[in-house]
Write a protein that holds these residues in place. Structure first.
Motif, short mmCIF file in Angstrom:
data_model
loop_
_atom_site.label_atom_id
_atom_site.label_comp_id
_atom_site.label_asym_id
_atom_site.label_seq_id
_atom_site.Cartn_x
_atom_site.Cartn_y
_atom_site.Cartn_z
N ILE A 86 21.12 -5.84 -4.90
CA ILE A 86 20.18 -4.74 -4.68
C ILE A 86 20.16 -3.75 -5.85
O ILE A 86 19.08 -3.26 -6.23
N PHE A 87 21.32 -3.48 -6.44
CA PHE A 87 21.42 -2.38 -7.39
C PHE A 87 21.68 -2.77 -8.84
O PHE A 87 21.52 -1.94 -9.73
N LEU A 88 22.11 -4.00 -9.09
CA LEU A 88 22.41 -4.40 -10.47
C LEU A 88 21.41 -5.45 -10.93
O LEU A 88 21.61 -6.66 -10.74
N ASP A 89 20.36 -4.99 -11.57
CA ASP A 89 19.29 -5.90 -11.99
C ASP A 89 19.77 -6.92 -13.03
O ASP A 89 19.23 -8.02 -13.11
N ALA A 118 24.29 -17.53 3.51
CA ALA A 118 22.97 -17.36 4.14
C ALA A 118 22.48 -15.92 4.05
O ALA A 118 21.31 -15.66 3.72
N ILE A 119 23.37 -14.96 4.35
CA ILE A 119 22.97 -13.55 4.31
C ILE A 119 22.58 -13.12 2.90
O ILE A 119 21.55 -12.46 2.69
N LEU A 120 23.37 -13.51 1.92
CA LEU A 120 23.08 -13.09 0.55
C LEU A 120 21.82 -13.76 0.01
O LEU A 120 21.06 -13.14 -0.75
N ARG A 121 21.57 -14.98 0.40
CA ARG A 121 20.32 -15.64 -0.02
C ARG A 121 19.11 -14.95 0.61
O ARG A 121 18.07 -14.80 -0.03
N LYS A 122 19.23 -14.57 1.86
CA LYS A 122 18.14 -13.82 2.51
C LYS A 122 17.91 -12.49 1.80
O LYS A 122 16.77 -12.08 1.56
N ALA A 123 19.01 -11.82 1.46
CA ALA A 123 18.89 -10.52 0.78
C ALA A 123 18.25 -10.67 -0.58
O ALA A 123 17.48 -9.80 -1.03
N SER A 124 18.55 -11.76 -1.28
CA SER A 124 17.96 -11.97 -2.61
C SER A 124 16.46 -12.20 -2.53
O SER A 124 15.73 -11.95 -3.49
N ALA A 125 15.99 -12.65 -1.37
CA ALA A 125 14.55 -12.85 -1.17
C ALA A 125 13.86 -11.56 -0.74
O ALA A 125 12.64 -11.44 -0.85
#
Length: 337
Positions: A86-89, A118-125
């Motif tokens: 979320i914060f480190l582009d 699964a959670i982190l992949r969803k967040a990346s989307a």
């Protein structure tokens, strides 16, 4: 299973903060001492950023995980992964995901591997929009500030100003530092100009600047490697400007006495004791646990302040001093630096 030293170090520090109520200000220098500059910088950013955004990160985790109870190791890995996504582009999402999953495996939480992935992949989307019952609650979560503090700022300054304060409070700043008693003994106390400090410490002119708000406080915009070396020699001490401001508020008469309770790691008492007018004064610094007292004593000695008397005591009980023994008593509990 390959994990970068920066992420391994950050995970271990955050796990100890979560499980042992340890302090990042103590653990970060210890854990990063042998890391490369790049890994050291990333480790600091991961730890401080995850702590700074923890309430928000936990809200995002809850949005994805619902009421599922998470082991502390799993939650720590998720916080680290989400912070990067979320914060480190500059950090690729796949790197944040893969290494967070590997951190879970390293913690022997193999059954949580697919869940974290699964959670982190969803967040990346895309991170889901969070919903709030009231504006104060939104500020609290989005900026990770406790409700009691946000409510006070809203009452004192209004909702818009309180939100701006919280947002500004999350912005990273250049590291703050100050000169120590050991520096003054080595290089002298007179004419401690920016140019002289740079010359004494091997810094490039323009790499540091005065605070402008906090007396004797400096910010390091460049030259952090040289400053770390100076800190290792005891010439400078990295200390948040707000912490230095508290120390500056303590005024002791010539030959007077100070008692600092909850003093470890010792940033405030050593700043006060380093003042020229304190050379003939009595400084007593105390804390509760053996580990904190040992760290406090080592910090005083490292800065050339062997004269500070360090004690172990419980300040919630009757103190072993008679009334009026000290001109000033400093209590900043719990003391972060």
């Amino acid at each position: 299973m390959k994990i970068s030293p920066a992420r391994t170090g950050a995970f271990d520090i955050l796990a100890r903060i979560e499980g042992e109520n340890a302090f990042s200000s103590i653990l970060l220098p210890q854990v990063t001492a042998r890391l490369s500059d790049a890994d050291r910088n990333l480790c600091y950013e991961l730890v401080l950023g995850s702590l700074r955004r923890q309430m928000y990160l936990d809200a995002v985790i809850s949005q994805f995980a619902g009421e599922k109870k998470l082991d502390s190791e799993v939650r720590t890995a998720l916080r680290l992964g989400l912070f990067q996504i979320i914060f480190l582009d500059r950090v690729p999402a796949h790197a944040a995901i893969n290494e967070s999953v590997n951190l879970v495996l390293r913690s022997r939480k193999r059954s949580a591997r697919g869940f974290v992935n699964a959670i982190l992949r969803k967040a990346s989307a895309g991170v889901p929009e969070l919903k709030f019952e009231d504006p104060v609650g939104e500020i609290c979560v989005m900026t990770s500030h406790p409700r009691w503090l946000v409510s006070k700022w809203v009452a004192d300054f209004g909702l818009e100003a309180a939100a701006a304060i919280c947002t500004a409070n999350n912005e990273p700043v250049s590291p703050a530092f100050r000169l120590t008693s050991r520096y003054f003994k080595e290089f002298g106390r007179s004419e401690a100009t920016i140019e002289k400090i740079c010359s004494d410490l091997g810094l490039k002119i323009g790499s540091i600047r005065e605070s402008g708000l906090v007396a004797d406080c400096y910010f390091a915009d460049e030259g952090r490697k040289q400053l770390r070396r100076a800190a290792e020699k005891g010439y400078v001490y990295f200390q948040d400007a707000g912490s230095q401001l508290v120390a500056n508020a303590v005024q002791i008469r010539l030959g007077g006495s100070l008692l600092d309770l909850c003093a470890s790691p010792g940033g405030k008492v050593t700043k006060i004791a380093a003042q020229a007018e304190m050379s003939r004064s009595i400084c007593v610094a105390a804390d509760l646990s053996t580990s904190r007292v040992l760290n406090l004593k080592a910090n005083c000695n490292h800065q050339g302040l062997e004269s500070v008397d360090v004690l172990q005591l419980d300040a919630t009980r009757e103190l072993p001093f008679s009334g009026g023994s000290f001109d000033a008593v400093l209590v900043d509990a719990p003391c972060p630096g």
